[in-house]
Motif scaffolding. Structure first.
Motif, PDB file in Angstrom:
ATOM      1  N   LEU A 143     -12.786 -11.949  31.044  1.00 53.07           N
ATOM      2  CA  LEU A 143     -13.283 -13.207  31.341  1.00 53.07           C
ATOM      3  C   LEU A 143     -14.619 -13.214  31.058  1.00 53.07           C
ATOM      4  O   LEU A 143     -15.332 -12.104  31.227  1.00 53.07           O
ATOM      5  CB  LEU A 143     -12.979 -13.528  32.761  1.00 53.07           C
ATOM      6  CG  LEU A 143     -11.424 -13.603  33.346  1.00 53.07           C
ATOM      7  CD1 LEU A 143     -11.403 -13.730  34.767  1.00 53.07           C
ATOM      8  CD2 LEU A 143     -10.574 -14.530  32.575  1.00 53.07           C
ATOM      9  N   LYS A 159     -11.232 -19.483  23.501  1.00 52.12           N
ATOM     10  CA  LYS A 159     -11.686 -20.673  24.761  1.00 52.12           C
ATOM     11  C   LYS A 159     -10.335 -21.510  24.754  1.00 52.12           C
ATOM     12  O   LYS A 159     -10.189 -22.107  23.525  1.00 52.12           O
ATOM     13  CB  LYS A 159     -12.755 -21.287  24.163  1.00 52.12           C
ATOM     14  CG  LYS A 159     -13.112 -22.381  25.317  1.00 52.12           C
ATOM     15  CD  LYS A 159     -14.218 -22.950  24.921  1.00 52.12           C
ATOM     16  CE  LYS A 159     -14.536 -24.470  25.678  1.00 52.12           C
ATOM     17  NZ  LYS A 159     -14.383 -24.329  27.292  1.00 52.12           N
ATOM     18  N   PHE A 208     -11.579 -14.138  27.255  1.00 49.83           N
ATOM     19  CA  PHE A 208     -11.417 -15.698  27.631  1.00 49.83           C
ATOM     20  C   PHE A 208     -12.848 -16.328  28.119  1.00 49.83           C
ATOM     21  O   PHE A 208     -13.429 -15.641  29.120  1.00 49.83           O
ATOM     22  CB  PHE A 208     -10.581 -16.151  28.678  1.00 49.83           C
ATOM     23  CG  PHE A 208      -9.009 -16.052  28.263  1.00 49.83           C
ATOM     24  CD1 PHE A 208      -8.703 -17.065  27.364  1.00 49.83           C
ATOM     25  CD2 PHE A 208      -8.208 -14.949  28.425  1.00 49.83           C
ATOM     26  CE1 PHE A 208      -7.252 -16.688  26.847  1.00 49.83           C
ATOM     27  CE2 PHE A 208      -7.071 -14.649  28.070  1.00 49.83           C
ATOM     28  CZ  PHE A 208      -6.416 -15.709  27.371  1.00 49.83           C
ATOM     29  N   TYR A 209     -13.149 -17.091  27.300  1.00 47.85           N
ATOM     30  CA  TYR A 209     -14.524 -17.987  27.611  1.00 47.85           C
ATOM     31  C   TYR A 209     -14.164 -18.866  28.691  1.00 47.85           C
ATOM     32  O   TYR A 209     -13.600 -19.975  28.562  1.00 47.85           O
ATOM     33  CB  TYR A 209     -15.106 -18.609  26.535  1.00 47.85           C
ATOM     34  CG  TYR A 209     -15.629 -17.811  25.618  1.00 47.85           C
ATOM     35  CD1 TYR A 209     -16.849 -16.856  25.717  1.00 47.85           C
ATOM     36  CD2 TYR A 209     -14.968 -17.324  24.503  1.00 47.85           C
ATOM     37  CE1 TYR A 209     -17.455 -16.011  24.659  1.00 47.85           C
ATOM     38  CE2 TYR A 209     -15.533 -16.486  23.545  1.00 47.85           C
ATOM     39  CZ  TYR A 209     -16.818 -15.837  23.730  1.00 47.85           C
ATOM     40  OH  TYR A 209     -17.113 -14.834  22.846  1.00 47.85           O
ATOM     41  N   SER A 210     -14.090 -18.387  30.095  1.00 47.37           N
ATOM     42  CA  SER A 210     -13.600 -19.159  31.129  1.00 47.37           C
ATOM     43  C   SER A 210     -14.337 -20.600  31.436  1.00 47.37           C
ATOM     44  O   SER A 210     -13.906 -21.378  31.775  1.00 47.37           O
ATOM     45  CB  SER A 210     -13.259 -18.537  32.335  1.00 47.37           C
ATOM     46  OG  SER A 210     -14.017 -17.459  32.435  1.00 47.37           O
ATOM     47  N   VAL A 266      -7.228 -21.113  31.916  1.00 47.47           N
ATOM     48  CA  VAL A 266      -7.124 -19.858  31.438  1.00 47.47           C
ATOM     49  C   VAL A 266      -5.784 -19.334  32.075  1.00 47.47           C
ATOM     50  O   VAL A 266      -5.167 -18.666  31.428  1.00 47.47           O
ATOM     51  CB  VAL A 266      -8.193 -18.871  31.759  1.00 47.47           C
ATOM     52  CG1 VAL A 266      -8.100 -17.257  31.253  1.00 47.47           C
ATOM     53  CG2 VAL A 266      -9.566 -19.330  31.278  1.00 47.47           C
ATOM     54  N   ARG A 267      -5.710 -19.660  33.156  1.00 49.05           N
ATOM     55  CA  ARG A 267      -4.246 -19.311  33.917  1.00 49.05           C
ATOM     56  C   ARG A 267      -3.201 -19.784  33.153  1.00 49.05           C
ATOM     57  O   ARG A 267      -2.256 -19.241  32.908  1.00 49.05           O
ATOM     58  CB  ARG A 267      -4.526 -19.811  35.537  1.00 49.05           C
ATOM     59  CG  ARG A 267      -3.307 -19.413  36.377  1.00 49.05           C
ATOM     60  CD  ARG A 267      -3.505 -20.046  37.541  1.00 49.05           C
ATOM     61  NE  ARG A 267      -2.082 -19.982  38.011  1.00 49.05           N
ATOM     62  CZ  ARG A 267      -1.638 -18.899  39.012  1.00 49.05           C
ATOM     63  NH1 ARG A 267      -2.456 -18.224  39.553  1.00 49.05           N
ATOM     64  NH2 ARG A 267      -0.297 -18.998  39.471  1.00 49.05           N
ATOM     65  N   LEU A 298      -7.125 -16.360  38.853  1.00 52.49           N
ATOM     66  CA  LEU A 298      -6.996 -15.308  38.031  1.00 52.49           C
ATOM     67  C   LEU A 298      -6.531 -13.851  38.332  1.00 52.49           C
ATOM     68  O   LEU A 298      -5.783 -13.075  37.563  1.00 52.49           O
ATOM     69  CB  LEU A 298      -7.820 -15.229  36.713  1.00 52.49           C
ATOM     70  CG  LEU A 298      -7.576 -16.620  35.878  1.00 52.49           C
ATOM     71  CD1 LEU A 298      -9.243 -16.715  35.367  1.00 52.49           C
ATOM     72  CD2 LEU A 298      -6.459 -16.744  34.992  1.00 52.49           C
ATOM     73  N   ARG A 306     -13.307 -22.939  33.923  1.00 53.14           N
ATOM     74  CA  ARG A 306     -12.025 -23.319  33.769  1.00 53.14           C
ATOM     75  C   ARG A 306     -10.976 -22.443  33.825  1.00 53.14           C
ATOM     76  O   ARG A 306     -10.047 -22.318  33.337  1.00 53.14           O
ATOM     77  CB  ARG A 306     -11.880 -23.769  32.414  1.00 53.14           C
ATOM     78  CG  ARG A 306     -12.890 -24.856  31.605  1.00 53.14           C
ATOM     79  CD  ARG A 306     -12.290 -26.044  31.431  1.00 53.14           C
ATOM     80  NE  ARG A 306     -13.109 -27.003  31.357  1.00 53.14           N
ATOM     81  CZ  ARG A 306     -12.937 -28.264  31.862  1.00 53.14           C
ATOM     82  NH1 ARG A 306     -11.822 -28.628  32.390  1.00 53.14           N
ATOM     83  NH2 ARG A 306     -13.913 -29.341  31.808  1.00 53.14           N
ATOM     84  N   GLY A 307     -11.018 -21.818  35.147  1.00 53.79           N
ATOM     85  CA  GLY A 307     -10.050 -20.930  35.549  1.00 53.79           C
ATOM     86  C   GLY A 307      -8.447 -21.396  35.429  1.00 53.79           C
ATOM     87  O   GLY A 307      -7.549 -20.684  35.073  1.00 53.79           O
ATOM     88  N   THR A 344     -12.827 -19.216  40.332  1.00 55.18           N
ATOM     89  CA  THR A 344     -12.227 -19.023  38.995  1.00 55.18           C
ATOM     90  C   THR A 344     -11.502 -17.807  39.251  1.00 55.18           C
ATOM     91  O   THR A 344     -10.184 -17.503  38.652  1.00 55.18           O
ATOM     92  CB  THR A 344     -13.310 -18.942  37.957  1.00 55.18           C
ATOM     93  OG1 THR A 344     -14.086 -20.099  37.939  1.00 55.18           O
ATOM     94  CG2 THR A 344     -12.745 -18.503  36.744  1.00 55.18           C
TER      95      THR A 344
END
Ligand SMILES: Cc1cc2nc3c(=O)[nH]c(=O)nc-3n(C[C@H](O)[C@H](O)[C@H](O)COP(=O)(O)OP(=O)(O)OC[C@H]3O[C@@H](n4cnc5c(N)ncnc54)[C@H](O)[C@@H]3O)c2cc1C
Length: 315
Positions: free
Chosen positions: A17, A237, A298-300, A307-308, A38, A303-304, A34
């Protein structure tokens, strides 16, 4: 553990991440939120970015003074907090901008003392509001120079001769651009510059966010053709809103494939856009895995949840 060892030793997909430090005055709870979303998926490592501080010039008693305005909370502090709370490996970003080689050495000695085993090395963007990157006096213009300094430290070569100085042991990651870095005259030159970073001591590459698997594949092929043999982790992303159709190309100089643009434009609601975007992101991750990508980063960006939504479908 070093990132390169995760890649070599893991028998499943490496996933990581990237977190941006909050603006000053904000708390770390947003970052923890975040990670809480995850952590059950066991991210292998978490990068924390570092940004050049903004500088303003003010007149004080008839003299113009350069005043730094620190905008983001400290990278190393966030890395340490994450490590203590979650026992997840963290990777601080080290930038050229704003640092002389002496400041850099001090920062690296501190990181070594704190037992960091990984650093991600980039030139850094210009400070907010400025167009061009200007190196510090005794600083670096390009990331490869900073990579070389760290590689020297790994060999026990400090800037001054120190008796019995211990070598550091940093695994070094650097950035790559499947759609070319904005300032490079062409892809061939950009790849040669990437190769130089590897020759100076970089252990692996993480790409700029990429929405087109074919572009990632082509990039890897071209890199291999010129002798870049280190792992190339794909930067991803999750696509989540219509606004990204213009903000991502504007801010990151990347393109969005036509098939995604068309689908997103057809969508009537924000929820629909999110569904399309997440399904698209899941598909590119699956295609990357089929291709044999060594890892997905992942460019989180806070935005957890999104991504999840992706990670639970691909791990
Ligand atoms: C994964 C990732 C993480 C990032 N993290 C951060 C972050 O934490 N903080 C931040 O501020 N920015 C970050 N960035 C953005 C990055 O700092 C910018 O893209 C920056 O403009 C370039 O950094 P670089 O390390 O790729 O630079 P470099 O590798 O130095 O390359 C910069 C440009 O110079 C060219 N070049 C290299 N060597 C030479 C040479 N010898 N002669 C002529 N030209 C040369 C390259 O082709 C390229 O066009 C990140 C980018 C990525 C992809």
């Amino acid at each position: 553990m070093q990132v390169i060892d995760f890649i070599k030793q893991s028998n499943k997909l490496i996933f990581s991440l990237e977190i941006i430090p909050p603006k000053k005055g904000k708390s770390i709870q947003g970052i923890f939120k975040t990670i809480d979303l995850l952590k059950e998926f066991n991210p292998n490592f978490i990068n924390v970015t570092h940004h050049q501080q903004m500088v303003v010039y003010e007149e004080q008693n008839g003299v113009i003074k350069k005043i730094p305005k620190r905008k983001n909370v400290g990278t190393v502090g966030i890395c340490t907090a994450i490590r203590h709370k979650y026992h997840i490996e963290t990777v601080p970003h080290i930038i050229c901008g704003g640092f002389s080689k002496y400041d850099t050495e001090d920062a690296l000695i501190d990181l070594n003392f704190l037992e960091f085993k990984n650093v991600f090395v980039i030139r850094g963007d210009p400070p907010p509001g400025e167009k061009d990157f200007i190196p510090e006096p005794n600083g670096y213009k390009y990331a490869y120079q900073l990579v070389r300094q760290i590689d020297n430290l790994n060999k026990g070569k400090y800037l001054e001769d120190l008796e019995n100085a211990n070598p550091t042991n940093f695994c070094i990651g650097v950035a790559g651009y499947p759609e070319k870095h904005i300032e490079a005259p062409n892809m061939a030159q950009d790849l040669l510059n990437l190769k130089n970073k590897v020759e100076q001591g970089a252990d692996y590459i993480v790409t700029q966010m990429c929405f087109d698997v074919q572009k990632y594949k082509k990039y890897v092929k071209k890199a291999r053709e010129i002798g870049i043999n280190v792992p190339i982790i794909a930067g991803i992303k999750p696509f989540t809103s219509k606004r990204l159709l213009h903000t991502l190309p504007r801010d990151f100089h990347i393109s969005i494939p036509d098939e995604l643009v068309k689908e997103v434009r057809k969508a009537k609601t924000a929820k629909e856009v999110r569904k399309i975007g997440i399904e698209y992101t899941i598909q590119i991750c699956k295609d990357l895995i089929d291709f044999g990508v060594p890892g997905i980063h992942f460019y989180s960006l806070g935005r957890g949840k999104r991504v999840r939504d992706v990670v639970k479908e691909i791990l």
